[in-house]
Structures are given as C-alpha cells and as structure tokens.
Scaffold this active site. Structure first.
Site, PDB file in Angstrom:
ATOM      1  CB  ALA A  61      -0.825  -0.040   1.170  1.00  0.00           C
ATOM      2  CG  ASP A 273       7.392   0.299   2.006  1.00  0.00           C
ATOM      3  OD1 ASP A 273       8.274  -0.506   1.417  1.00  0.00           O
ATOM      4  OD2 ASP A 273       7.097   0.360   3.113  1.00  0.00           O
TER       5      ASP A 273
HETATM    6  O1  RIB Z   1       7.978  -0.628   4.958  1.00  0.00           O
HETATM    7  C1  RIB Z   1       7.115  -0.087   6.146  1.00  0.00           C
HETATM    8  C2  RIB Z   1       5.993  -0.780   6.348  1.00  0.00           C
HETATM    9  O2  RIB Z   1       6.227  -2.127   6.668  1.00  0.00           O
HETATM   10  C3  RIB Z   1       4.850  -0.490   7.559  1.00  0.00           C
HETATM   11  O3  RIB Z   1       4.029   0.436   6.899  1.00  0.00           O
HETATM   12  C4  RIB Z   1       4.309  -1.788   7.913  1.00  0.00           C
HETATM   13  O4  RIB Z   1       3.163  -1.830   7.795  1.00  0.00           O
HETATM   14  C5  RIB Z   1       5.063  -2.811   7.446  1.00  0.00           C
HETATM   15  O5  RIB Z   1       4.477  -3.522   6.405  1.00  0.00           O
END
Ligand code: RIB
Length: 324
Positions: A61, A273
């Site tokens: 997400a 991310d």
């Molecule tokens: O990379 C960070 C994410 O890792 C967090 O948002 C948490 O949900 C885990 O999935």
C-alpha cells in the site's frame, strides 16, 4: 480490454498532452500502530512509549500510494479483512486515488503492524500480523491480467504470498512490462523469482540474506552482493543503503554509487517503500534506471523528515521540478 489499448492513459489537459504512467502494485495493506520510544526494547524488556498513532501502511500500500501521489494511475492487488480496519483502508485508497477493483476482502483480519520508532535516531522495529494479506491468491492476480499487461511497471514485495507475485510477474514478462521486486521484509523466496525481475531493490540486510553473506559492510560488499543477485537472473539490482543512498548495478554490468542528501531523520519507516514506489513511477514513465534511481533517493529522503510511513510521503507538488 483489447490488445491495442495504449499502455498509458492519454489525458488532454488544457491543450497540454499529458501521459500518465500506469502501475500495478501487488502486495500488503496494513494498519500501523506506532509509538515513539526512548530506545527499541531488548528481548524481554518493556519500555514506555509516547502516544499511539494509528496510520495506514503495509509495504504494498505504501508503494502504491507513493506512485499515486507522484501522479501515476495505480491498481492495487491485495487482500484486506471484512472488518472496520478494512473499511478504513478502502476509504484511504479512495482518498489517494488508488484503484481498488482487485482488492479482495477475506474472512481474516486486516493486517496490522506494531511499530516502535526510536525518537533519537528515527530507526524502527516492526512486528507484522499479516492476517488477510496471507489470503491473496493467484486467481486474484489472474483476474487482473489485463491491467498487468497494459501497465508501465508491476511492483511487488514479500508481505503477500510469493506464488501470486510470481504469476503477476509471469504475465508482465510475456507482455514486456517492467517488473520491480522489493524483497522486503528479509525472507527467502523461490529461485524462479530472479529471472522474472527487471529490477530488484533489496536493502543491505535483504541483500546479505539473499546472497548468504554475513552482512554488507562496504561498497565492495554491496557490489559483490549485487553481482551475485544479477548472476542468478535479475536484470538490474539496486541495493538501498539508507542515509548513504544506493548502489546500482544496471543490465550492462555497470555500477553506480548514488548518494543521498544528509538530513536529520525523524522516522525512517516506509523510506524503502517511498524509494521503490518512486522508482517504479519513474520507470513506468520511461525514465532510465539511473535517473529513476536518483530521483527515488530524493523522494525517500523527503519521506524520513516526517513521522509515519505513507503519511510522510511527498505529493507531486512537493517534489518541485524533480520529475519535470
Ligand atoms: O515498510 C514499512 C511498512 O512495513 C509499514 O508500513 C508496515 O505496515 C510494514 O508492512
């Protein structure tokens, strides 16, 4: 969708012809329970944290929202619970303009991450209860085959079943769609993944695990690890090095070391991310790997200046002319 469908959404905006990058993200959706602590607890230790923040997260997400905030049209393939957290995740994707026709609801609980953030260094420690993320199926991916075939890039991580990712990458590969694999969190995965990856983006720990080395201590170690991953089939490898930037090994075997601006990190949660989402956005719009990587480092650096994972990610308007 016909096979002649263009790979990009063509939008006419005030006499200006704008091409919108198309992305598909397959991966996790979590609710993050976050508190700041004086230090990350050792095994057996209890520490008292600050107030609790309940935020949206999950590596998949986060990457989807990052790319959408930069201006991509993003389809999310994932699985959430039929619970109130699941309802919140849906509303958040709607607010962030992420397409959710391939987001399934499962009888299992929506994934939750318990996150402690060191208030001095911004480093984090995370425990994930995957719940519904584990229910993502190959059939769900196959139902999304058309959007995968017409994407500019397909992105995945390791918080959802790897067989579903393999199927998504197989579909993408046949259609010559760029595949970006972020092998996080550090875990094993089948060898078949390597040859399906156009770009693999491990951090230092993940690169060490994949290559069976103790740790990445130096640039030479990072180059060796990247070459080892490439020799197993990945076309290009980018090892993210946190505040030190990234090490890029391209498809021609050329190495580039890309540095990051020095900043005082408030919270590094989700920085990887932000990097992978921004990298995929760049690749989907046709940037070369070097430029896409350099821009993604800048976006990830911006993300550590604020608390939280996706809530800290910049919007297109905040990155200035970075993608101009
Ligand atoms: O990379 C960070 C994410 O890792 C967090 O948002 C948490 O949900 C885990 O999935």
């Amino acid at each position: 969708m016909s096979t002649n469908t263009p790979r990009y959404n063509e939008i006419f905006e005030k006499e200006k012809f704008v091409v919108q990058p198309q992305l598909v993200v397959i991966g996790s959706c979590n609710v993050d329970m976050v508190t700041r602590v004086g230090r990350i607890p050792a095994p057996g230790e209890t520490v008292t944290g600050g107030d609790l923040s309940v935020l949206f997260g999950g590596k998949g997400a986060n990457q989807a929202v990052m790319a959408a905030r930069l201006g991509a049209s993003v389809h999310m393939i994932g699985s959430i619970g039929r619970d109130s957290f699941g309802d919140d995740v849906v509303r958040n994707f709607e607010r962030e303009s992420v397409h959710i026709s391939f987001l399934a609801r499962s009888d299992r609980a929506t994934g939750v991450a318990l996150i402690a953030v060191d208030e001095h260094t911004g480093q984090n420690s995370i425990v994930v209860a995957p719940g519904a993320n584990s229910a993502l199926t190959v059939e769900q991916v196959e139902a999304a085959a058309d959007v995968i075939r017409h994407a500019g890039a397909v992105v995945a991580q390791l918080e959802t079943p790897v067989q579903a990712t393999i199927r998504a990458f197989q579909i993408a590969r046949v259609a010559s769609v760029v595949t970006v694999f972020n092998p996080a969190p550090a875990n094993t995965f089948p060898d078949t993944m390597f040859a399906l990856c156009d770009v693999m983006t491990p951090n230092e720990y993940e690169a060490a695990l994949i290559t069976g080395s103790d740790a990445i201590h130096s640039t030479d170690d990072a180059i060796k690890a990247a070459r080892a991953i490439q020799s197993r089939g990945a076309k290009a490898v980018i090892i993210t090095l946190g505040s030190r930037g990234a090490l890029l090994l391209d498809g021609n075997g050329q190495v580039a070391q890309l540095s990051a601006e020095k900043v005082q990190a408030v919270d590094s949660t989700g920085a990887g991310d932000a990097f992978t989402g921004a990298l995929a956005f760049g690749l989907a719009r046709g940037d070369d790997l070097y430029n896409a990587c350099q821009r993604a480092i800048k976006v990830a650096t911006m993300s550590v200046l604020k608390p939280g994972a996706m809530v800290s990610f910049p919007y297109a308007a905040e990155v200035g002319d970075l993608f101009a």
